[in-house]
Design a protein around this motif. Structure first.
Motif, PDB file in Angstrom:
ATOM      1  N   ASP A 199       6.025   8.849   3.268  1.00  0.00           N
ATOM      2  CA  ASP A 199       7.074   8.205   2.474  1.00  0.00           C
ATOM      3  C   ASP A 199       7.358   6.770   2.918  1.00  0.00           C
ATOM      4  N   VAL A 200       6.396   6.166   3.617  1.00  0.00           N
ATOM      5  CA  VAL A 200       6.539   4.790   4.096  1.00  0.00           C
ATOM      6  C   VAL A 200       5.412   3.943   3.506  1.00  0.00           C
ATOM      7  N   GLY A 201       5.782   2.869   2.835  1.00  0.00           N
ATOM      8  CA  GLY A 201       4.799   1.944   2.290  1.00  0.00           C
ATOM      9  C   GLY A 201       4.382   0.935   3.338  1.00  0.00           C
ATOM     10  N   ALA A 202       3.289   0.241   3.079  1.00  0.00           N
ATOM     11  CA  ALA A 202       2.792  -0.777   3.999  1.00  0.00           C
ATOM     12  C   ALA A 202       2.734  -2.125   3.289  1.00  0.00           C
ATOM     13  N   LEU A 203       3.577  -3.054   3.737  1.00  0.00           N
ATOM     14  CA  LEU A 203       3.574  -4.417   3.235  1.00  0.00           C
ATOM     15  C   LEU A 203       2.501  -5.180   4.001  1.00  0.00           C
ATOM     16  N   GLY A 204       1.715  -5.951   3.299  1.00  0.00           N
ATOM     17  CA  GLY A 204       0.677  -6.708   3.983  1.00  0.00           C
ATOM     18  C   GLY A 204       0.204  -7.894   3.182  1.00  0.00           C
ATOM     19  N   ARG A 205      -0.630  -8.689   3.838  1.00  0.00           N
ATOM     20  CA  ARG A 205      -1.277  -9.850   3.220  1.00  0.00           C
ATOM     21  C   ARG A 205      -0.260 -10.805   2.600  1.00  0.00           C
ATOM     22  N   LEU A 206       0.919 -10.921   3.233  1.00  0.00           N
ATOM     23  CA  LEU A 206       1.927 -11.860   2.751  1.00  0.00           C
ATOM     24  C   LEU A 206       1.483 -13.273   3.114  1.00  0.00           C
ATOM     25  N   ALA A 207       1.338 -14.123   2.116  1.00  0.00           N
ATOM     26  CA  ALA A 207       0.852 -15.481   2.326  1.00  0.00           C
ATOM     27  C   ALA A 207       1.580 -16.430   1.384  1.00  0.00           C
ATOM     28  N   VAL A 208       2.003 -17.561   1.927  1.00  0.00           N
ATOM     29  CA  VAL A 208       2.663 -18.607   1.146  1.00  0.00           C
ATOM     30  C   VAL A 208       1.907 -19.909   1.401  1.00  0.00           C
ATOM     31  N   THR A 209       1.610 -20.630   0.336  1.00  0.00           N
ATOM     32  CA  THR A 209       0.884 -21.892   0.484  1.00  0.00           C
ATOM     33  C   THR A 209       1.699 -22.886   1.307  1.00  0.00           C
ATOM     34  N   LYS A 210       1.002 -23.793   1.980  1.00  0.00           N
ATOM     35  CA  LYS A 210       1.681 -24.800   2.815  1.00  0.00           C
ATOM     36  C   LYS A 210       2.767 -25.529   2.046  1.00  0.00           C
ATOM     37  N   ALA A 211       2.468 -25.924   0.820  1.00  0.00           N
ATOM     38  CA  ALA A 211       3.408 -26.712   0.022  1.00  0.00           C
ATOM     39  C   ALA A 211       4.680 -25.946  -0.322  1.00  0.00           C
ATOM     40  N   ALA A 212       4.627 -24.615  -0.293  1.00  0.00           N
ATOM     41  CA  ALA A 212       5.778 -23.803  -0.711  1.00  0.00           C
ATOM     42  C   ALA A 212       6.557 -23.208   0.457  1.00  0.00           C
ATOM     43  N   ARG A 213       6.133 -23.458   1.683  1.00  0.00           N
ATOM     44  CA  ARG A 213       6.818 -22.874   2.837  1.00  0.00           C
ATOM     45  C   ARG A 213       8.201 -23.486   3.016  1.00  0.00           C
ATOM     46  N   GLY A 214       9.143 -22.625   3.404  1.00  0.00           N
ATOM     47  CA  GLY A 214      10.516 -23.069   3.626  1.00  0.00           C
ATOM     48  C   GLY A 214      11.352 -23.136   2.368  1.00  0.00           C
ATOM     49  N   LEU A 215      10.806 -22.673   1.261  1.00  0.00           N
ATOM     50  CA  LEU A 215      11.502 -22.761  -0.029  1.00  0.00           C
ATOM     51  C   LEU A 215      12.040 -21.419  -0.520  1.00  0.00           C
ATOM     52  N   GLY A 216      11.890 -20.353   0.293  1.00  0.00           N
ATOM     53  CA  GLY A 216      12.378 -19.043  -0.111  1.00  0.00           C
ATOM     54  C   GLY A 216      11.346 -18.170  -0.790  1.00  0.00           C
ATOM     55  N   VAL A 217      10.129 -18.650  -0.902  1.00  0.00           N
ATOM     56  CA  VAL A 217       9.068 -17.898  -1.583  1.00  0.00           C
ATOM     57  C   VAL A 217       8.728 -16.623  -0.810  1.00  0.00           C
TER      58      VAL A 217
ATOM     59  N   LEU B 231       0.857  -1.178   0.000  1.00  0.00           N
ATOM     60  CA  LEU B 231       0.000   0.000   0.000  1.00  0.00           C
ATOM     61  C   LEU B 231       0.893   1.228   0.000  1.00  0.00           C
ATOM     62  N   THR B 232       0.457   2.254  -0.717  1.00  0.00           N
ATOM     63  CA  THR B 232       1.188   3.515  -0.773  1.00  0.00           C
ATOM     64  C   THR B 232       0.212   4.663  -0.517  1.00  0.00           C
ATOM     65  N   GLY B 233       0.752   5.860  -0.379  1.00  0.00           N
ATOM     66  CA  GLY B 233      -0.075   7.047  -0.234  1.00  0.00           C
ATOM     67  C   GLY B 233      -0.944   7.021   1.010  1.00  0.00           C
ATOM     68  N   GLU B 234      -2.175   7.485   0.858  1.00  0.00           N
ATOM     69  CA  GLU B 234      -3.096   7.580   2.001  1.00  0.00           C
ATOM     70  C   GLU B 234      -3.390   6.219   2.615  1.00  0.00           C
ATOM     71  N   ALA B 235      -3.498   5.187   1.799  1.00  0.00           N
ATOM     72  CA  ALA B 235      -3.781   3.847   2.325  1.00  0.00           C
ATOM     73  C   ALA B 235      -2.648   3.388   3.240  1.00  0.00           C
ATOM     74  N   ALA B 236      -1.410   3.621   2.829  1.00  0.00           N
ATOM     75  CA  ALA B 236      -0.263   3.243   3.664  1.00  0.00           C
ATOM     76  C   ALA B 236      -0.216   4.087   4.928  1.00  0.00           C
ATOM     77  N   ALA B 237      -0.513   5.366   4.803  1.00  0.00           N
ATOM     78  CA  ALA B 237      -0.468   6.271   5.958  1.00  0.00           C
ATOM     79  C   ALA B 237      -1.449   5.837   7.042  1.00  0.00           C
ATOM     80  N   VAL B 238      -2.584   5.296   6.643  1.00  0.00           N
ATOM     81  CA  VAL B 238      -3.553   4.786   7.623  1.00  0.00           C
ATOM     82  C   VAL B 238      -2.931   3.635   8.406  1.00  0.00           C
ATOM     83  N   LYS B 239      -2.171   2.792   7.720  1.00  0.00           N
ATOM     84  CA  LYS B 239      -1.569   1.609   8.355  1.00  0.00           C
ATOM     85  C   LYS B 239      -0.326   1.944   9.177  1.00  0.00           C
ATOM     86  N   ASN B 240       0.444   2.971   8.764  1.00  0.00           N
ATOM     87  CA  ASN B 240       1.736   3.216   9.414  1.00  0.00           C
ATOM     88  C   ASN B 240       1.790   4.479  10.259  1.00  0.00           C
TER      89      ASN B 240
END
Length: 155
Positions: A78-96, A64-73
């Motif tokens: 000038d700060v972005g918001a990383l979110g909703r990071l999800a990796v499937t069970k089968a791909a965990r531990g593989l660097g994804v 998220l950037t701009g106003e959306a990021a500002a709500v989160k941070n």
């Protein structure tokens, strides 16, 4: 793991793959109510998608950037918001997950942002710390799951 790539989700099919991974991980696996998982920020977010060489989705995240990021941070423009990071069970531990975070950080740099904030589930703090994020502020619940705020300055 070789055999996967990460890209910005530009097509509708890519975005649907992102949402499907989030549904599998957050809604089905972690019990987050679907009405909390998808929000108005999705429309303007930069979504990234990790896919296996054969096209099978492995993970996703958003910036998220701009106003959306500002709500989160807390209001930093000038700060972005990383979110909703999800990796499937089968791909965990593989660097994804790390590859997705790097792609989100690259997208933030391309937009001239000075740092990236995120709200990490407490069990994932070590993962983000290894990628250079630092915890700040108290623990708080999000969708009934304990979280901590974290930030990484971008170079």
């Amino acid at each position: 793991m070789s055999g996967f790539g990460v890209r910005v989700a530009l097509s509708e099919a890519d975005r649907e793959s992102c949402f499907a991974v989030r549904r599998d991980v957050f809604v089905a696996e972690q019990g987050v109510p679907e009405e909390l998982e998808y929000d108005t920020y999705d429309a303007g977010a930069v979504h990234v998608l990790a896919v296996r060489a054969d096209g099978v989705p492995l993970g996703t995240g958003r910036l998220l950037t701009g106003e959306a990021a500002a709500v989160k941070n807390g209001g930093a423009a000038d700060v972005g918001a990383l979110g909703r990071l999800a990796v499937t069970k089968a791909a965990r531990g593989l660097g994804v997950g790390a590859a997705l975070v790097r792609a989100i950080e690259d997208a933030a740099r391309e937009r001239g942002l000075a740092a990236v904030d995120l709200h990490a589930q407490t069990h994932a703090l070590g993962f983000y710390e290894r990628l250079g994020y630092e915890v700040y502020g108290p623990e708080f619940p999000d969708a009934g799951i304990p979280h901590r705020a974290m930030r990484k300055p971008l170079d």
